[in-house]
Structures are given as C-alpha cells and as structure tokens.
Design a protein around this motif. Structure first.
Motif, PDB file in Angstrom:
ATOM      1  N   ALA A   9     -60.779  73.184 -29.006  1.00 14.61           N
ATOM      2  CA  ALA A   9     -60.588  71.841 -28.439  1.00 14.61           C
ATOM      3  C   ALA A   9     -59.220  71.726 -27.767  1.00 14.61           C
ATOM      4  CB  ALA A   9     -60.751  70.778 -29.516  1.00 14.61           C
ATOM      5  N   ALA A  10     -58.206  72.338 -28.359  1.00 13.89           N
ATOM      6  CA  ALA A  10     -56.864  72.318 -27.750  1.00 13.89           C
ATOM      7  C   ALA A  10     -56.876  73.044 -26.412  1.00 13.89           C
ATOM      8  CB  ALA A  10     -55.851  72.951 -28.697  1.00 13.89           C
ATOM      9  N   ILE A  11     -57.539  74.182 -26.362  1.00 17.75           N
ATOM     10  CA  ILE A  11     -57.626  74.953 -25.111  1.00 17.75           C
ATOM     11  C   ILE A  11     -58.421  74.179 -24.063  1.00 17.75           C
ATOM     12  CG2 ILE A  11     -58.605  77.063 -24.092  1.00 17.75           C
ATOM     13  CD1 ILE A  11     -57.869  78.426 -26.836  1.00 17.75           C
ATOM     14  N   LEU A  12     -59.515  73.557 -24.488  1.00 16.49           N
ATOM     15  CA  LEU A  12     -60.314  72.754 -23.557  1.00 16.49           C
ATOM     16  C   LEU A  12     -59.524  71.573 -23.019  1.00 16.49           C
ATOM     17  CD1 LEU A  12     -63.698  72.811 -25.498  1.00 16.49           C
ATOM     18  CD2 LEU A  12     -63.288  73.802 -23.229  1.00 16.49           C
ATOM     19  N   THR A  13     -58.734  70.944 -23.868  1.00 19.83           N
ATOM     20  CA  THR A  13     -57.910  69.814 -23.430  1.00 19.83           C
ATOM     21  C   THR A  13     -56.886  70.270 -22.400  1.00 19.83           C
ATOM     22  OG1 THR A  13     -58.224  68.777 -25.595  1.00 19.83           O
ATOM     23  CG2 THR A  13     -56.441  67.917 -24.230  1.00 19.83           C
ATOM     24  N   ALA A  14     -56.246  71.407 -22.656  1.00 19.06           N
ATOM     25  CA  ALA A  14     -55.291  71.949 -21.684  1.00 19.06           C
ATOM     26  C   ALA A  14     -56.006  72.328 -20.386  1.00 19.06           C
ATOM     27  CB  ALA A  14     -54.570  73.168 -22.270  1.00 19.06           C
ATOM     28  N   PHE A  47     -58.654  70.894 -19.181  1.00 17.98           N
ATOM     29  CA  PHE A  47     -58.958  69.644 -18.480  1.00 17.98           C
ATOM     30  C   PHE A  47     -57.723  69.123 -17.750  1.00 17.98           C
ATOM     31  CE2 PHE A  47     -59.780  65.008 -18.321  1.00 17.98           C
ATOM     32  CZ  PHE A  47     -60.930  65.052 -17.548  1.00 17.98           C
ATOM     33  N   ALA A  48     -56.575  69.185 -18.405  1.00 19.03           N
ATOM     34  CA  ALA A  48     -55.328  68.751 -17.758  1.00 19.03           C
ATOM     35  C   ALA A  48     -55.050  69.611 -16.527  1.00 19.03           C
ATOM     36  CB  ALA A  48     -54.164  68.831 -18.742  1.00 19.03           C
ATOM     37  N   THR A  49     -55.268  70.904 -16.648  1.00 22.25           N
ATOM     38  CA  THR A  49     -55.051  71.815 -15.525  1.00 22.25           C
ATOM     39  C   THR A  49     -55.999  71.490 -14.379  1.00 22.25           C
ATOM     40  OG1 THR A  49     -54.329  73.524 -17.068  1.00 22.25           O
ATOM     41  CG2 THR A  49     -54.982  74.249 -14.865  1.00 22.25           C
ATOM     42  N   LEU A  50     -57.216  71.114 -14.720  1.00 17.26           N
ATOM     43  CA  LEU A  50     -58.203  70.732 -13.718  1.00 17.26           C
ATOM     44  C   LEU A  50     -57.744  69.499 -12.932  1.00 17.26           C
ATOM     45  CD1 LEU A  50     -61.108  71.696 -12.946  1.00 17.26           C
ATOM     46  CD2 LEU A  50     -61.963  69.986 -14.537  1.00 17.26           C
ATOM     47  N   LEU A  51     -56.986  68.628 -13.583  1.00 21.55           N
ATOM     48  CA  LEU A  51     -56.527  67.393 -12.944  1.00 21.55           C
ATOM     49  C   LEU A  51     -55.265  67.566 -12.097  1.00 21.55           C
ATOM     50  CD1 LEU A  51     -57.040  64.934 -15.934  1.00 21.55           C
ATOM     51  CD2 LEU A  51     -58.508  65.213 -13.932  1.00 21.55           C
ATOM     52  N   VAL A  52     -54.568  68.688 -12.257  1.00 21.35           N
ATOM     53  CA  VAL A  52     -53.271  68.868 -11.580  1.00 21.35           C
ATOM     54  C   VAL A  52     -53.357  68.698 -10.066  1.00 21.35           C
ATOM     55  CG1 VAL A  52     -51.464  70.561 -11.058  1.00 21.35           C
ATOM     56  CG2 VAL A  52     -52.183  70.209 -13.403  1.00 21.35           C
ATOM     57  N   PRO A  53     -54.268  69.377  -9.378  1.00 30.40           N
ATOM     58  CA  PRO A  53     -54.236  69.266  -7.920  1.00 30.40           C
ATOM     59  C   PRO A  53     -54.850  67.972  -7.368  1.00 30.40           C
ATOM     60  CG  PRO A  53     -55.982  70.768  -8.568  1.00 30.40           C
ATOM     61  CD  PRO A  53     -55.260  70.354  -9.810  1.00 30.40           C
ATOM     62  N   GLY A  54     -55.373  67.130  -8.206  1.00 30.03           N
ATOM     63  CA  GLY A  54     -56.078  65.926  -7.755  1.00 30.03           C
ATOM     64  C   GLY A  54     -55.164  64.736  -7.550  1.00 30.03           C
ATOM     65  N   GLN A  55     -55.770  63.588  -7.565  1.00 30.30           N
ATOM     66  CA  GLN A  55     -55.085  62.327  -7.318  1.00 30.30           C
ATOM     67  C   GLN A  55     -54.597  61.668  -8.609  1.00 30.30           C
ATOM     68  OE1 GLN A  55     -54.468  61.290  -4.230  1.00 30.30           O
ATOM     69  NE2 GLN A  55     -55.501  63.106  -3.440  1.00 30.30           N
ATOM     70  N   VAL A  56     -54.639  62.384  -9.712  1.00 31.29           N
ATOM     71  CA  VAL A  56     -54.239  61.829 -10.997  1.00 31.29           C
ATOM     72  C   VAL A  56     -52.714  61.861 -11.095  1.00 31.29           C
ATOM     73  CG1 VAL A  56     -54.435  62.106 -13.502  1.00 31.29           C
ATOM     74  CG2 VAL A  56     -56.396  62.592 -12.044  1.00 31.29           C
ATOM     75  N   ALA A  57     -52.160  60.795 -11.643  1.00 34.04           N
ATOM     76  CA  ALA A  57     -50.703  60.696 -11.780  1.00 34.04           C
ATOM     77  C   ALA A  57     -50.174  61.831 -12.655  1.00 34.04           C
ATOM     78  CB  ALA A  57     -50.337  59.353 -12.388  1.00 34.04           C
ATOM     79  N   PRO A  58     -49.038  62.419 -12.271  1.00 33.25           N
ATOM     80  CA  PRO A  58     -48.466  63.512 -13.077  1.00 33.25           C
ATOM     81  C   PRO A  58     -48.205  63.108 -14.531  1.00 33.25           C
ATOM     82  CG  PRO A  58     -47.344  63.350 -10.971  1.00 33.25           C
ATOM     83  CD  PRO A  58     -48.257  62.164 -11.060  1.00 33.25           C
ATOM     84  N   ALA A  87     -50.010  61.114 -16.355  1.00 31.57           N
ATOM     85  CA  ALA A  87     -51.282  61.175 -17.070  1.00 31.57           C
ATOM     86  C   ALA A  87     -51.635  62.624 -17.416  1.00 31.57           C
ATOM     87  CB  ALA A  87     -52.395  60.543 -16.241  1.00 31.57           C
ATOM     88  N   VAL A  88     -51.382  63.522 -16.477  1.00 33.52           N
ATOM     89  CA  VAL A  88     -51.630  64.949 -16.731  1.00 33.52           C
ATOM     90  C   VAL A  88     -50.721  65.431 -17.859  1.00 33.52           C
ATOM     91  CG1 VAL A  88     -51.533  67.271 -15.745  1.00 33.52           C
ATOM     92  CG2 VAL A  88     -52.463  65.385 -14.393  1.00 33.52           C
ATOM     93  N   GLY A  89     -49.467  64.984 -17.833  1.00 31.15           N
ATOM     94  CA  GLY A  89     -48.525  65.348 -18.892  1.00 31.15           C
ATOM     95  C   GLY A  89     -48.972  64.846 -20.255  1.00 31.15           C
ATOM     96  N   ILE A  90     -49.518  63.646 -20.282  1.00 27.96           N
ATOM     97  CA  ILE A  90     -50.018  63.094 -21.544  1.00 27.96           C
ATOM     98  C   ILE A  90     -51.175  63.942 -22.069  1.00 27.96           C
ATOM     99  CG2 ILE A  90     -51.281  61.137 -22.545  1.00 27.96           C
ATOM    100  CD1 ILE A  90     -49.482  59.328 -20.742  1.00 27.96           C
ATOM    101  N   ILE A  91     -52.043  64.376 -21.175  1.00 28.75           N
ATOM    102  CA  ILE A  91     -53.185  65.197 -21.602  1.00 28.75           C
ATOM    103  C   ILE A  91     -52.701  66.562 -22.097  1.00 28.75           C
ATOM    104  CG2 ILE A  91     -55.358  66.284 -20.878  1.00 28.75           C
ATOM    105  CD1 ILE A  91     -55.675  63.908 -18.916  1.00 28.75           C
ATOM    106  N   ALA A 144     -53.138  68.198 -25.792  1.00 28.47           N
ATOM    107  CA  ALA A 144     -53.547  69.584 -26.070  1.00 28.47           C
ATOM    108  C   ALA A 144     -52.584  70.225 -27.062  1.00 28.47           C
ATOM    109  CB  ALA A 144     -53.607  70.383 -24.774  1.00 28.47           C
ATOM    110  N   LEU A 145     -51.300  69.997 -26.843  1.00 29.80           N
ATOM    111  CA  LEU A 145     -50.286  70.544 -27.744  1.00 29.80           C
ATOM    112  C   LEU A 145     -50.436  69.955 -29.149  1.00 29.80           C
ATOM    113  CD1 LEU A 145     -47.795  72.384 -27.892  1.00 29.80           C
ATOM    114  CD2 LEU A 145     -46.418  70.403 -27.277  1.00 29.80           C
ATOM    115  N   ALA A 146     -50.651  68.652 -29.230  1.00 31.97           N
ATOM    116  CA  ALA A 146     -50.835  68.002 -30.529  1.00 31.97           C
ATOM    117  C   ALA A 146     -52.092  68.522 -31.229  1.00 31.97           C
ATOM    118  CB  ALA A 146     -50.913  66.490 -30.354  1.00 31.97           C
ATOM    119  N   THR A 147     -53.147  68.744 -30.468  1.00 29.04           N
ATOM    120  CA  THR A 147     -54.381  69.272 -31.045  1.00 29.04           C
ATOM    121  C   THR A 147     -54.160  70.677 -31.589  1.00 29.04           C
ATOM    122  OG1 THR A 147     -55.660  67.949 -29.476  1.00 29.04           O
ATOM    123  CG2 THR A 147     -56.836  69.711 -30.601  1.00 29.04           C
ATOM    124  N   GLY A 148     -53.409  71.479 -30.846  1.00 29.03           N
ATOM    125  CA  GLY A 148     -53.042  72.801 -31.354  1.00 29.03           C
ATOM    126  C   GLY A 148     -52.228  72.697 -32.633  1.00 29.03           C
TER     127      GLY A 148
END
Length: 154
Positions: free
Chosen positions: A95-100, A102-113, A115-119, A123-127
């Motif tokens: 789940a931690a790897i999947l969360t990371a 997902f965050a990586t998937l959002l990096v090149p998009g229109q999502v605020a940095p 929000a990506v940092g929070i995700i 991932a880090l907290a889940t790990g």
C-alpha cells in the motif's frame, strides 16, 4: 481480550470490508467513467492503483480478523500468528508503494505540488506503519519465547 473489545474490532473490520467492497463495486466504475477525457494509460494506472490499494486494505482486515480470533481463543502466542503478521507487513508495504506510485502519477499533471507532497507523505507514513508492525512482530516473537520458557519452568 475482553469480549467487548473483540466485538468492537470485528464490527470495525466488517465495516471496513463492506466499505471497501462498496468503493470497488460502486465508486471505481464511476471514477473510471469520470476519467474518460484522461489519457488511457493514466486512467488505467490510477484506477488500478486505487483498486489494488483497496485489496491491500482488505487483506490487512482479514488477517487482523484472524489474529483477533486467535487472541480470543488465547492462541495468538503461537508460530501460526507469524503467517498473518507477515502478510499484514507485506500488504501495508505494498500500500505504501502504491501510494507513492499514485503520487508519482500525479507529478506531471495539473495537481498542485503541495497535494503531491501530501500524498508522498502519506506513502512515507504508511511505510512507517509497516515498520511499526515489524517491531510488533519482534515483540510477539519475544512473548512466544518467554511463554515457552515459562511453560518449561511450570
């Protein structure tokens, strides 16, 4: 363990399983349709990551159910418990790897940095939770050893 504690845990686990199944069956198809304008690869990856993350949750819930049952039967201090604990560690790590991912998937998009940092933080907290379970596993191992020694003495 007290009966009320076991009952409360089982209710919480059952609700999490029902909720996660409802998300898989009812909400993920809607998300899939809502992402119809997104690139196909991104759409497939994002919905797959969320679906797999829910599977991780379900695996953890089932293993905890089994461990609670073992605790209720006063059988948790046995080598059989390690099988379930190891699966929990693996599922939480996945789940931690999947969360990371997902965050990586959002990096090149229109999502605020932010929000990506929070995700990524999630991932880090889940790990970190997986590491806490590793520590708890070592405590379980010690408790089993101490119980075996005590049984020999008695």
């Amino acid at each position: 363990m007290r009966r009320a504690t076991i009952l409360t845990l089982r209710i919480a686990i059952a609700l999490s399983l029902v909720g996660s199944l409802a998300i898989q069956v009812l909400i993920l198809p809607t998300v899939w349709r809502d992402l119809s304008d997104a690139p196909t690869g991104w759409r497939v990856a994002s919905v797959t990551i969320v679906a797999l993350w829910l599977v991780c949750l379900q695996v953890v819930a089932i293993c905890i159910w089994r461990l609670v049952s073992m605790a209720a039967d006063d059988a948790v201090f046995s080598a059989r418990a390690f099988r379930f604990v190891n699966v929990v560690i693996g599922a939480i790590s996945a789940a931690a790897i999947l969360t990371a991912g997902f965050a990586t998937l959002l990096v090149p998009g229109q999502v605020a940095p932010g929000a990506v940092g929070i995700i990524y933080g999630a991932a880090l907290a889940t790990g970190g939770v997986a590491l806490v379970v590793v520590v708890m596993k070592s405590l379980l191992r010690k408790a089993i050893e101490m119980r075996s020694e005590l049984d020999e003495v008695v």
